[in-house]
Design a protein around this motif. Structure first.
Motif, PDB file in Angstrom:
ATOM      1  N   SER A   8     -27.224  58.747  32.281  1.00  0.00           N
ATOM      2  CA  SER A   8     -28.263  59.629  31.688  1.00  0.00           C
ATOM      3  C   SER A   8     -27.878  61.040  31.287  1.00  0.00           C
ATOM      4  CB  SER A   8     -29.462  59.367  32.236  1.00  0.00           C
ATOM      5  OG  SER A   8     -29.864  59.924  33.444  1.00  0.00           O
ATOM      6  N   GLU A  47     -34.153  58.344  36.940  1.00  0.00           N
ATOM      7  CA  GLU A  47     -33.734  57.712  35.786  1.00  0.00           C
ATOM      8  C   GLU A  47     -35.201  57.318  35.067  1.00  0.00           C
ATOM      9  OE1 GLU A  47     -30.786  57.872  34.757  1.00  0.00           O
ATOM     10  OE2 GLU A  47     -29.829  58.463  36.707  1.00  0.00           O
ATOM     11  N   ASP A  48     -34.823  57.170  33.708  1.00  0.00           N
ATOM     12  CA  ASP A  48     -35.778  56.463  32.757  1.00  0.00           C
ATOM     13  C   ASP A  48     -36.494  54.993  33.308  1.00  0.00           C
ATOM     14  OD1 ASP A  48     -37.017  56.441  29.738  1.00  0.00           O
ATOM     15  OD2 ASP A  48     -36.463  54.376  30.320  1.00  0.00           O
ATOM     16  N   ALA A  70     -25.494  65.646  32.504  1.00  0.00           N
ATOM     17  CA  ALA A  70     -25.486  64.326  32.458  1.00  0.00           C
ATOM     18  C   ALA A  70     -25.645  63.909  33.858  1.00  0.00           C
ATOM     19  CB  ALA A  70     -24.385  63.596  32.020  1.00  0.00           C
ATOM     20  N   THR A 115     -36.326  61.568  29.662  1.00  0.00           N
ATOM     21  CA  THR A 115     -36.606  60.331  29.534  1.00  0.00           C
ATOM     22  C   THR A 115     -37.617  60.119  28.718  1.00  0.00           C
ATOM     23  OG1 THR A 115     -38.461  60.306  31.370  1.00  0.00           O
ATOM     24  CG2 THR A 115     -36.390  59.951  32.176  1.00  0.00           C
ATOM     25  N   HIS A 141     -30.096  57.336  27.837  1.00  0.00           N
ATOM     26  CA  HIS A 141     -30.243  56.416  28.975  1.00  0.00           C
ATOM     27  C   HIS A 141     -29.482  55.307  28.689  1.00  0.00           C
ATOM     28  CE1 HIS A 141     -33.062  59.440  29.909  1.00  0.00           C
ATOM     29  NE2 HIS A 141     -33.505  59.175  28.773  1.00  0.00           N
ATOM     30  N   GLY A 156     -33.095  62.663  24.715  1.00  0.00           N
ATOM     31  CA  GLY A 156     -32.172  62.223  25.886  1.00  0.00           C
ATOM     32  C   GLY A 156     -31.488  60.746  25.590  1.00  0.00           C
ATOM     33  N   THR A 170     -32.043  55.596  23.376  1.00  0.00           N
ATOM     34  CA  THR A 170     -31.884  56.856  22.800  1.00  0.00           C
ATOM     35  C   THR A 170     -33.364  57.203  22.663  1.00  0.00           C
ATOM     36  OG1 THR A 170     -31.395  55.922  20.727  1.00  0.00           O
ATOM     37  CG2 THR A 170     -29.467  57.266  22.036  1.00  0.00           C
ATOM     38  N   ILE A 221     -21.522  58.357  28.446  1.00  0.00           N
ATOM     39  CA  ILE A 221     -22.721  59.199  28.012  1.00  0.00           C
ATOM     40  C   ILE A 221     -22.141  60.517  27.581  1.00  0.00           C
ATOM     41  CG2 ILE A 221     -22.100  60.347  30.708  1.00  0.00           C
ATOM     42  CD1 ILE A 221     -25.857  59.445  28.763  1.00  0.00           C
ATOM     43  N   ILE A 235     -34.712  51.728  32.484  1.00  0.00           N
ATOM     44  CA  ILE A 235     -33.353  51.422  33.081  1.00  0.00           C
ATOM     45  C   ILE A 235     -33.513  51.243  34.528  1.00  0.00           C
ATOM     46  CG2 ILE A 235     -31.243  52.598  33.544  1.00  0.00           C
ATOM     47  CD1 ILE A 235     -31.599  52.253  30.381  1.00  0.00           C
TER      48      ILE A 235
END
Length: 464
Positions: A357, A212-213, A346, A361, A410, A408, A397, A420, A216
């Motif tokens: 997400s 994940e980002d 996603a 990222t 998240h 992307g 975003t 999402i 996040i």
């Protein structure tokens, strides 16, 4: 023995295989699907669906404890773990029967047995009664994957579990160690922590939910720690000493090793493809660490042999497998489908708070050379989130600053696994920031935060 001939044989009836079989039959192909264990595969029987049923029970239990916040009264709160598990198994069972019905409705021949490719266009199936020989110009392998097990950390079903044991637990953990903080590990950590287990999560890299980002991931860690979890990143479980009713885990971090004592361990350290014993390598199919090597259309390079879903390239997600099944069936039937784009799939994690997400990222976008605009909007600025009692979370975003392309999105917070899809559709339609800003989002909804996040990326946010 004479072989029964079909246009397409599908090996594995999970979310990739049964969907491929049904779509092939819809397109006029004669189709057989071979399944060795459960119609619907791991996802339906031992993965996506029963875990969500259990997590829903945990969510309701969590909300029961918050009754006073909503002007309600509740006392004597408790849970019945056996009943929670039974509900999840009933949901899985209902869907399992549904898959069988759909195959029958679409005139797909379903065979319970173990399949092996024995030559070009030939499949041998060992059933409980006999061995059947099948023949088809096109063979789709959709055999999925299973939990990866590390030496010394293997599951025993008593005190050390995989996801399967965690779905039918022999006891309620009091002190739980979860090894691995991907979606599976975090979902089980969230479930058992909510029911009162003292939960520790160990992750080998520097942050939880590493795909994940980073922003996040950081918010998720704070949320989980606030709920009482212990998070240990940059750490490795080196050894498990198993006793009758306890496990001593040796955890290495920063060059030092210490021990913690728990009564249950869940190992969630990735997956291994179910590609052995199928005869794939004998046919010339290349494997990379158990996963079949395929092109964008799931072709293996061996004429007429396709591999889809968890048995090939990631991301290893049910919805990706299903879409690949449709794509392959349409290609076999003579169509010209678009390939599945991995960065438009996603990812959803159904912990509390939820995480979802799609696309790049922030770090990936920068690394790819994009000049970017980043927008953020917090749940606390949204009326619906406040009315729901869910003020914690964020939607982020990432846009290409030159073209306005949505690179992307998240999210962390309530119901983001449902939200999402709006950005997934936007990416599929190659939307720009202007089109998203010009779209009218209904009020009051959580989806308004999606609009505000886009506005924020371009200095036009209204409600913060």
């Amino acid at each position: 023995m004479a072989a029964t001939t079909y246009d397409m044989i599908v090996i594995g009836a999970g979310p990739g295989g049964y969907v491929a079989a049904i779509r092939g039959a819809q397109l006029g192909l004669s189709v057989a699907v071979v399944e060795r264990e459960h119609m619907g595969g791991i996802c339906l029987n031992w993965g996506c669906i029963p875990t969500k049923a259990m997590l829903r029970s945990a969510e309701v239990f969590h909300l029961m404890h918050r009754a006073k916040e909503f002007g309600l009264e509740a006392s004597g709160l408790d849970y019945d773990l056996d009943a929670v598990v039974k509900r999840s198994r009933d949901v899985a069972g209902q869907l399992n029967k549904g898959v069988g019905h759909l195959l029958k409705k679409n005139k797909v021949t379903a065979i319970m047995g173990e399949a092996r490719l024995t030559g070009p266009g030939r499949v041998s199936v060992t059933t409980e009664k006999d061995t059947q020989e099948l023949e088809a110009k096109n063979i789709v392998v959709a055999t999925g994957a299973r939990a990866r097990e590390l030496p010394g950390l293997e599951a025993d079903g008593a005190r050390v579990w995989t996801y399967k044991h965690a779905l039918k637990p022999p006891h309620m953990p009091q002190k739980l160690l979860v090894i691995g903080s991907g979606a599976i590990g975090i979902e089980f950590a969230s479930f058992y922590n909510t029911l009162g287990a003292e939960t520790t999560v160990v992750e080998v890299v520097d942050r939880i939910l590493p795909v994940e980002d980073e922003e996040i991931s950081g918010m998720a860690r704070k949320a989980f720690e606030k709920q009482g979890m212990t998070i240990r990143a940059n750490s490795t479980v080196k050894q498990l000493d198993r006793g009758k009713d306890k496990v001593t885990a040796h955890i290495e971090s920063g060059g030092k090793t210490e021990t913690i004592e728990v009564d249950t361990v869940i190992s969630a350290v990735g997956i291994t493809a179910n590609t052995e014993g199928l005869g794939l390598e004998d046919m010339g199919v290349k494997l990379d660490r158990s996963f079949a090597v395929t092109d964008a259309y799931c072709r293996t390079g061996v004429d007429g042999v396709y591999v889809i879903g968890d048995a090939t390239n990631g991301p290893w997600l049910a919805h990706k497998a299903s879409h690949e099944g449709v794509m392959v069936a349409e290609a076999i039937a003579g169509g010209h489908p678009h390939p599945v784009s991995p960065d438009s799939i996603a990812g959803c994690t159904y912990c509390h708070p939820q995480i979802a997400s799609v696309g790049l990222t922030e770090a990936q976008a920068r690394d790819a050379g994009h000049e970017i605009n980043v927008g953020r909007f917090p749940f606390i600025g949204n009326g619906k989130a406040l009315a729901m009692g869910e003020p914690e979370g964020m939607i982020k975003t990432v846009f290409d600053a030159t073209t306005g392309a949505l690179l992307g999105a998240h999210m962390i917070g309530a119901e983001v696994t449902e939200l999402i899809q709006g950005y997934v559709v936007g990416r599929q339609l190659e939307t720009t920031e202007q089109e998203l800003m010009d779209s009218v989002f209904p009020h009051p909804t959580l989806s308004e935060m999606m609009h505000e996040s886009v506005l924020d990326a371009y200095g036009r946010v209204i409600h913060i």
